[in-house]
Structure formats: structure tokens, C-alpha cells
Design an enzyme around this catalytic site. Structure first.
Site, short mmCIF file in Angstrom:
data_model
loop_
_atom_site.label_atom_id
_atom_site.label_comp_id
_atom_site.label_asym_id
_atom_site.label_seq_id
_atom_site.Cartn_x
_atom_site.Cartn_y
_atom_site.Cartn_z
N GLY A 97 0.82 -1.22 0.00
CA GLY A 97 0.00 0.00 0.00
C GLY A 97 0.85 1.26 0.00
O GLY A 97 0.33 2.36 0.23
N GLU A 103 5.31 3.04 8.18
CA GLU A 103 5.07 1.81 8.95
C GLU A 103 6.32 1.44 9.75
O GLU A 103 6.23 1.07 10.92
CB GLU A 103 4.66 0.68 8.00
CG GLU A 103 3.26 0.88 7.44
CD GLU A 103 2.88 -0.08 6.33
OE1 GLU A 103 1.68 -0.13 6.01
OE2 GLU A 103 3.74 -0.75 5.77
N LYS A 121 -0.75 -15.15 3.24
CA LYS A 121 0.46 -14.33 3.35
C LYS A 121 1.67 -15.10 3.88
O LYS A 121 2.79 -14.59 3.89
CB LYS A 121 0.21 -13.13 4.28
CG LYS A 121 -1.01 -12.28 3.93
CD LYS A 121 -0.82 -11.56 2.63
CE LYS A 121 -1.93 -10.59 2.27
NZ LYS A 121 -2.07 -9.46 3.10
C1 5RP Z 1 0.88 -1.26 3.27
C2 5RP Z 1 1.23 -2.58 3.85
C3 5RP Z 1 0.11 -3.50 4.18
O1 5RP Z 1 0.18 -3.87 5.50
C4 5RP Z 1 0.22 -4.71 3.29
O2 5RP Z 1 0.24 -4.28 1.92
C5 5RP Z 1 -0.92 -5.69 3.50
O3 5RP Z 1 -2.09 -5.15 3.04
P1 5RP Z 1 -3.49 -5.87 3.11
O4 5RP Z 1 -3.87 -5.97 4.55
O5 5RP Z 1 -4.40 -4.97 2.32
O6 5RP Z 1 -3.37 -7.23 2.47
O7 5RP Z 1 2.36 -2.91 4.06
O8 5RP Z 1 2.03 -0.54 2.91
#
Ligand code: 5RP
Length: 219
Positions: A97, A103, A121
Site C-alpha cells: 500500500g 510503517e 500471506k
Molecule cells: C501497506 C502494507 C500492508 O500492511 C500490506 O500491503 C498488507 O495489506 P493488506 O492488509 O491490504 O493485504 O504494508 O504498505
């Protein structure tokens, strides 16, 4: 059970780690959005939250949760965030994202990093499937891409995306990471790289995996 329902299970289970009168670190992404919704039910028991993206900030406010700046807190009891991939050592790939830098900053404030994911995941080797996101200062885009290619990856500019910090994202494809800690350090040493999406130096402490059989906690 669909992926969203598994994400919801993990998000809901994370509430048990939220202590009263604390400020909660909150990441970003669709799983975290579900956590924010769940956290809304505890709005009167917590002091507030520090958010890792403008989007999460807006959603927290919508839930009536006060949002603090990372500069306002010395430390956080917990940080709750999702991941694009997580390995058995609780190291992650993040940044799908584009919020990886913030983060990492908010995660660094936390005593306990709680990673909430659905079971899709979980991987053995990071970045074998999901491309590794790298946040780059715009003027360094081409030279960083050349450097990433020389390391064996196939970087692609994420078109139309500007991070909350005003930078761009290069997604590195075909880049399996066998030594995550070393690679995280090496990539961060390339001039023009703000942060890369390997979260190995500071991995998760607790992983909550949404599965069809319920939320599984790995600590
Ligand atoms: C955003 C992130 C999110 O935590 C990662 O992409 C997981 O996203 P989702 O919960 O939509 O699967 O690192 O930068």
C-alpha cells in the site's frame, strides 16, 4: 471462507492485546482497516492512536479515535499492522500500500509488533512471489533501478503512486530474499532509497493468522 473473512478474524483477535489507557500504533492496508473498525468499539477505553498512513489516520478519526503524531509519544505498547508476506521467522515484506516508511517508523516505537494476516500471506522465502517495494526519492529513480537490477531484481516503477512522503515506489520482481537482515541493510544503503519493504531487522513479535479454522496466534 474468503480472504476478507480471514482478515477480519485476525483483525478482531488483535483487540485482546489492546490495553486500556494506551496509545495504539496502527499500520495500514485492508486488514488494518478492519482492525480500525474493531478498535472503534474500544474508543472510550484507549487514549488514541498513532497512524502509519494518512488513510489510516482518516479512518481512525471516523471511528472517533484521537490521532497523535509519532513525535508526541516516546513509545507505544503495541503496533498492529498487516503484511504482504511473512516467513516462519516473523520477518515480513510490506509496502503493497506504499506506506512502508511510515510503517517502519511507527513500528520502531512499539514494544510489541502484532502482525495480522490471512493465511495466504505465509511464505517460506520472502519476495519469491510478491515484489519487494522500495521507496525512492524521485530524482534517484533511474540510478536506484539500475542498482536493483545489478543485484538481480527486476524493478518496475509503480505508475501514478506518490507516497505520503512525496516519493515514488519501485517494485522489485523476481528477487527472492534468502538473507533478509543483510538485504534490508544493503538496500537501505543505496543513495536515494528512503526505505525498503523488508521488515527483518525489526520483525513481528506476535503473528495472528486468519484461517478457515479460526484465528491462529503465533508468539
Ligand atoms: C501497506 C502494507 C500492508 O500492511 C500490506 O500491503 C498488507 O495489506 P493488506 O492488509 O491490504 O493485504 O504494508 O504498505
Amino acid at each position: 471462507m474468503d480472504q476478507n473473512a480471514m482478515k477480519k478474524q485476525a483483525a478482531q483477535a488483535a483487540l485482546q492485546y489492546v490495553k486500556p489507557d494506551t496509545i495504539v500504533g496502527v499500520g495500514s492496508g485492508s486488514t488494518v482497516n478492519l482492525f480500525i473498525e474493531a478498535l472503534g468499539t474500544m474508543r472510550n477505553q484507549i487514549k488514541g492512536a498513532v497512524a502509519a498512513s494518512k488513510n489510516s489516520e482518516a479512518l481512525l478519526r471516523k471511528q472517533g479515535i484521537e490521532v497523535f503524531s509519532a513525535n508526541d509519544v516516546d513509545s507505544l505498547d503495541i503496533y498492529v499492522d498487516g503484511a504482504d508476506e511473512i516467513n516462519p521467522q516473523k520477518m515480513m515484506i510490506k509496502g503493497g500500500g506504499a506506506a512502508l516508511t511510515r510503517e517502519k517508523i511507527v513500528a520502531a516505537l512499539a514494544k510489541t509488533f502484532i502482525c495480522i494476516v490471512d493465511k495466504s500471506k505465509q511464505v517460506e522465502v520472502l519476495s519469491a512471489e510478491f515484489p519487494l517495494p522500495v521507496e525512492v526519492i524521485p530524482m534517484a529513480r533511474s540510478q536506484v533501478a539500475r542498482k536493483l537490477a545489478s543485484l538481480g531484481g527486476a524493478p518496475e516503477y509503480r505508475e501514478g503512486v506518490v507516497t505520503d512522503n512525496g516519493n515514488i515506489i519501485l517494485d522489485v520482481y523476481r528477487f527472492p530474499i534468502l538473507e533478509p537482515i543483510e538485504m534490508e541493510k544493503n538496500l537501505n544503503n543505496i543513495a536515494g532509497v528512503v526505505t525498503n519493504g523488508i521488515f527483518a531487522l525489526r520483525g513481528a513479535d506476535i503473528v495472528i493468522v486468519g484461517t478457515p479454522e479460526g484465528a491462529q496466534i503465533i508468539d
